[in-house]
Design a protein around this motif. Sequence first.
Motif, PDB file in Angstrom:
ATOM      1  N   LYS A 153     -11.470  -7.706  -8.179  1.00 49.84           N
ATOM      2  CA  LYS A 153     -12.489  -6.922  -8.899  1.00 49.84           C
ATOM      3  C   LYS A 153     -12.388  -5.433  -8.561  1.00 49.84           C
ATOM      4  CE  LYS A 153     -14.781 -10.688 -10.409  1.00 49.84           C
ATOM      5  NZ  LYS A 153     -13.730 -11.627 -10.660  1.00 49.84           N
ATOM      6  N   ARG A 154     -11.166  -4.994  -8.257  1.00 45.77           N
ATOM      7  CA  ARG A 154     -10.917  -3.580  -7.979  1.00 45.77           C
ATOM      8  C   ARG A 154     -10.223  -2.954  -9.177  1.00 45.77           C
ATOM      9  NH1 ARG A 154      -7.388  -4.401  -3.332  1.00 45.77           N
ATOM     10  NH2 ARG A 154      -6.994  -2.187  -3.413  1.00 45.77           N
ATOM     11  N   PRO A 155     -10.448  -1.682  -9.439  1.00 46.68           N
ATOM     12  CA  PRO A 155      -9.794  -1.038 -10.581  1.00 46.68           C
ATOM     13  C   PRO A 155      -8.268  -1.084 -10.452  1.00 46.68           C
ATOM     14  CG  PRO A 155     -11.546   0.352  -9.706  1.00 46.68           C
ATOM     15  CD  PRO A 155     -11.354  -0.774  -8.729  1.00 46.68           C
ATOM     16  N   LEU A 156      -7.609  -1.323 -11.585  1.00 49.37           N
ATOM     17  CA  LEU A 156      -6.153  -1.416 -11.594  1.00 49.37           C
ATOM     18  C   LEU A 156      -5.476  -0.178 -11.006  1.00 49.37           C
ATOM     19  CD1 LEU A 156      -3.584  -2.956 -12.309  1.00 49.37           C
ATOM     20  CD2 LEU A 156      -3.838  -2.122 -14.672  1.00 49.37           C
ATOM     21  N   PRO A 157      -5.903   1.044 -11.343  1.00 45.53           N
ATOM     22  CA  PRO A 157      -5.242   2.211 -10.734  1.00 45.53           C
ATOM     23  C   PRO A 157      -5.357   2.231  -9.203  1.00 45.53           C
ATOM     24  CG  PRO A 157      -6.553   2.895 -12.631  1.00 45.53           C
ATOM     25  CD  PRO A 157      -6.883   1.456 -12.369  1.00 45.53           C
ATOM     26  N   VAL A 158      -6.456   1.737  -8.680  1.00 46.08           N
ATOM     27  CA  VAL A 158      -6.639   1.685  -7.221  1.00 46.08           C
ATOM     28  C   VAL A 158      -5.689   0.658  -6.609  1.00 46.08           C
ATOM     29  CG1 VAL A 158      -8.284   1.135  -5.373  1.00 46.08           C
ATOM     30  CG2 VAL A 158      -9.013   2.507  -7.342  1.00 46.08           C
ATOM     31  N   VAL A 159      -5.561  -0.487  -7.254  1.00 44.43           N
ATOM     32  CA  VAL A 159      -4.644  -1.526  -6.763  1.00 44.43           C
ATOM     33  C   VAL A 159      -3.208  -1.011  -6.811  1.00 44.43           C
ATOM     34  CG1 VAL A 159      -3.698  -3.815  -7.224  1.00 44.43           C
ATOM     35  CG2 VAL A 159      -6.169  -3.445  -7.341  1.00 44.43           C
ATOM     36  N   ARG A 160      -2.851  -0.347  -7.900  1.00 47.34           N
ATOM     37  CA  ARG A 160      -1.487   0.203  -7.997  1.00 47.34           C
ATOM     38  C   ARG A 160      -1.227   1.226  -6.896  1.00 47.34           C
ATOM     39  NH1 ARG A 160      -1.403   0.618 -14.496  1.00 47.34           N
ATOM     40  NH2 ARG A 160      -0.452  -1.421 -14.874  1.00 47.34           N
ATOM     41  N   ARG A 161      -2.218   2.081  -6.635  1.00 47.19           N
ATOM     42  CA  ARG A 161      -2.077   3.067  -5.560  1.00 47.19           C
ATOM     43  C   ARG A 161      -1.911   2.365  -4.220  1.00 47.19           C
ATOM     44  NH1 ARG A 161      -7.320   5.378  -4.237  1.00 47.19           N
ATOM     45  NH2 ARG A 161      -7.293   3.511  -2.975  1.00 47.19           N
ATOM     46  N   ASP A 162      -2.744   1.339  -3.962  1.00 46.59           N
ATOM     47  CA  ASP A 162      -2.630   0.603  -2.703  1.00 46.59           C
ATOM     48  C   ASP A 162      -1.266  -0.059  -2.568  1.00 46.59           C
ATOM     49  OD1 ASP A 162      -5.132   1.347  -1.809  1.00 46.59           O
ATOM     50  OD2 ASP A 162      -6.105  -0.554  -2.319  1.00 46.59           O
ATOM     51  N   ALA A 163      -0.750  -0.627  -3.657  1.00 45.49           N
ATOM     52  CA  ALA A 163       0.565  -1.275  -3.610  1.00 45.49           C
ATOM     53  C   ALA A 163       1.655  -0.245  -3.300  1.00 45.49           C
ATOM     54  CB  ALA A 163       0.854  -1.989  -4.923  1.00 45.49           C
ATOM     55  N   ARG A 164       1.564   0.934  -3.925  1.00 45.97           N
ATOM     56  CA  ARG A 164       2.533   2.000  -3.626  1.00 45.97           C
ATOM     57  C   ARG A 164       2.418   2.446  -2.171  1.00 45.97           C
ATOM     58  NH1 ARG A 164       0.842   4.009  -8.673  1.00 45.97           N
ATOM     59  NH2 ARG A 164      -0.558   5.442  -7.609  1.00 45.97           N
ATOM     60  N   ASP A 165       1.172   2.575  -1.699  1.00 49.55           N
ATOM     61  CA  ASP A 165       0.959   3.009  -0.318  1.00 49.55           C
ATOM     62  C   ASP A 165       1.477   1.974   0.683  1.00 49.55           C
ATOM     63  OD1 ASP A 165      -0.186   5.327  -1.298  1.00 49.55           O
ATOM     64  OD2 ASP A 165      -2.248   4.736  -0.835  1.00 49.55           O
ATOM     65  N   VAL A 166       1.280   0.700   0.380  1.00 49.77           N
ATOM     66  CA  VAL A 166       1.793  -0.369   1.255  1.00 49.77           C
ATOM     67  C   VAL A 166       3.316  -0.319   1.282  1.00 49.77           C
ATOM     68  CG1 VAL A 166       2.064  -2.879   1.500  1.00 49.77           C
ATOM     69  CG2 VAL A 166      -0.198  -1.902   1.030  1.00 49.77           C
ATOM     70  N   THR A 167       3.922  -0.211   0.110  1.00 48.68           N
ATOM     71  CA  THR A 167       5.379  -0.156   0.023  1.00 48.68           C
ATOM     72  C   THR A 167       5.919   1.025   0.829  1.00 48.68           C
ATOM     73  OG1 THR A 167       5.393  -1.269  -2.115  1.00 48.68           O
ATOM     74  CG2 THR A 167       7.324   0.058  -1.587  1.00 48.68           C
ATOM     75  N   ALA A 168       5.287   2.182   0.690  1.00 47.17           N
ATOM     76  CA  ALA A 168       5.723   3.364   1.446  1.00 47.17           C
ATOM     77  C   ALA A 168       5.499   3.175   2.942  1.00 47.17           C
ATOM     78  CB  ALA A 168       4.973   4.600   0.950  1.00 47.17           C
ATOM     79  N   ALA A 169       4.366   2.604   3.318  1.00 49.11           N
ATOM     80  CA  ALA A 169       4.035   2.443   4.743  1.00 49.11           C
ATOM     81  C   ALA A 169       5.028   1.541   5.463  1.00 49.11           C
ATOM     82  CB  ALA A 169       2.615   1.896   4.898  1.00 49.11           C
ATOM     83  N   VAL A 170       5.488   0.504   4.780  1.00 50.71           N
ATOM     84  CA  VAL A 170       6.409  -0.438   5.431  1.00 50.71           C
ATOM     85  C   VAL A 170       7.867  -0.077   5.203  1.00 50.71           C
ATOM     86  CG1 VAL A 170       4.720  -2.311   5.310  1.00 50.71           C
ATOM     87  CG2 VAL A 170       6.492  -2.143   3.538  1.00 50.71           C
ATOM     88  N   GLY A 171       8.125   0.914   4.336  1.00 49.66           N
ATOM     89  CA  GLY A 171       9.501   1.315   4.058  1.00 49.66           C
ATOM     90  C   GLY A 171      10.189   0.411   3.059  1.00 49.66           C
ATOM     91  N   GLY A 172       9.420  -0.185   2.158  1.00 48.08           N
ATOM     92  CA  GLY A 172       9.994  -1.058   1.142  1.00 48.08           C
ATOM     93  C   GLY A 172      10.615  -0.274   0.011  1.00 48.08           C
ATOM     94  N   THR A 173      11.599  -0.880  -0.640  1.00 47.91           N
ATOM     95  CA  THR A 173      12.248  -0.251  -1.785  1.00 47.91           C
ATOM     96  C   THR A 173      11.936  -0.984  -3.080  1.00 47.91           C
ATOM     97  OG1 THR A 173      14.260  -1.541  -1.410  1.00 47.91           O
ATOM     98  CG2 THR A 173      14.142   0.641  -0.386  1.00 47.91           C
ATOM     99  N   SER A 174      11.348  -2.157  -2.978  1.00 51.96           N
ATOM    100  CA  SER A 174      10.953  -2.966  -4.129  1.00 51.96           C
ATOM    101  C   SER A 174       9.829  -3.875  -3.636  1.00 51.96           C
ATOM    102  CB  SER A 174      12.130  -3.819  -4.618  1.00 51.96           C
ATOM    103  OG  SER A 174      12.405  -4.848  -3.677  1.00 51.96           O
ATOM    104  N   PRO A 175       9.116  -4.534  -4.545  1.00 50.47           N
ATOM    105  CA  PRO A 175       8.074  -5.449  -4.072  1.00 50.47           C
ATOM    106  C   PRO A 175       8.604  -6.560  -3.153  1.00 50.47           C
ATOM    107  CG  PRO A 175       7.695  -4.896  -6.367  1.00 50.47           C
ATOM    108  CD  PRO A 175       9.040  -4.313  -6.000  1.00 50.47           C
ATOM    109  N   ALA A 176       9.751  -7.144  -3.498  1.00 47.12           N
ATOM    110  CA  ALA A 176      10.306  -8.206  -2.647  1.00 47.12           C
ATOM    111  C   ALA A 176      10.747  -7.653  -1.293  1.00 47.12           C
ATOM    112  CB  ALA A 176      11.470  -8.900  -3.347  1.00 47.12           C
ATOM    113  N   HIS A 177      11.332  -6.456  -1.287  1.00 49.36           N
ATOM    114  CA  HIS A 177      11.735  -5.837  -0.027  1.00 49.36           C
ATOM    115  C   HIS A 177      10.515  -5.469   0.811  1.00 49.36           C
ATOM    116  CE1 HIS A 177      13.560  -2.433   2.438  1.00 49.36           C
ATOM    117  NE2 HIS A 177      14.199  -3.523   2.830  1.00 49.36           N
TER     118      HIS A 177
END
Length: 152
Positions: free
Chosen positions: A106-130
């Motif tokens: 129940k969170r806004p889609l832009p917020v979820v997308r931002r969180d997903a990008r931030d998680v990917t950057a924080a862990v050093g991922g290059t793709s969702p699977a990575h």
Amino acid sequence: MIPVRLTAGEKALVELLANGLTVKQAAVALGISPNTAESRYASARRKAGGVPGAPGLVHQSYMANALDRPEAVDDADAVHLTGDQKQTLDLMAEGLNASQIAQKTKRPLPVVRRDARDVTAAVGGTSPAHTIKRAWQLRLLGVAEPVAPAAP
């Protein structure tokens, strides 16, 4: 937990997905046709309980020991996620995409997308699977190895 037994070809494909490649890129790396790669991908997903997407497949494969779990990295304590980011990571590991995560939380889609990008950057991922593989290396996902008690 669903027992997952991947063929050697499926395992090789999933390992490349975990390393950040797409299915098409993995096909080139493995020297197989894109159709063969897609077939192996679909078969591996079915064996993993029909998980949607590569992130869910990678996570489920680690959970079921169908892939060797990645070794922990030394900088595991350097990554700190907010509660919403951790929830996003956990749902990514289930194979949910941003739209599905937004709907479920129940969170806004832009917020979820931002969180997903931030998680990917924080862990050093290059793709969702990575990102899922990196989260395992950082022990943000999966079961931590038991720690031996300190000697008295």
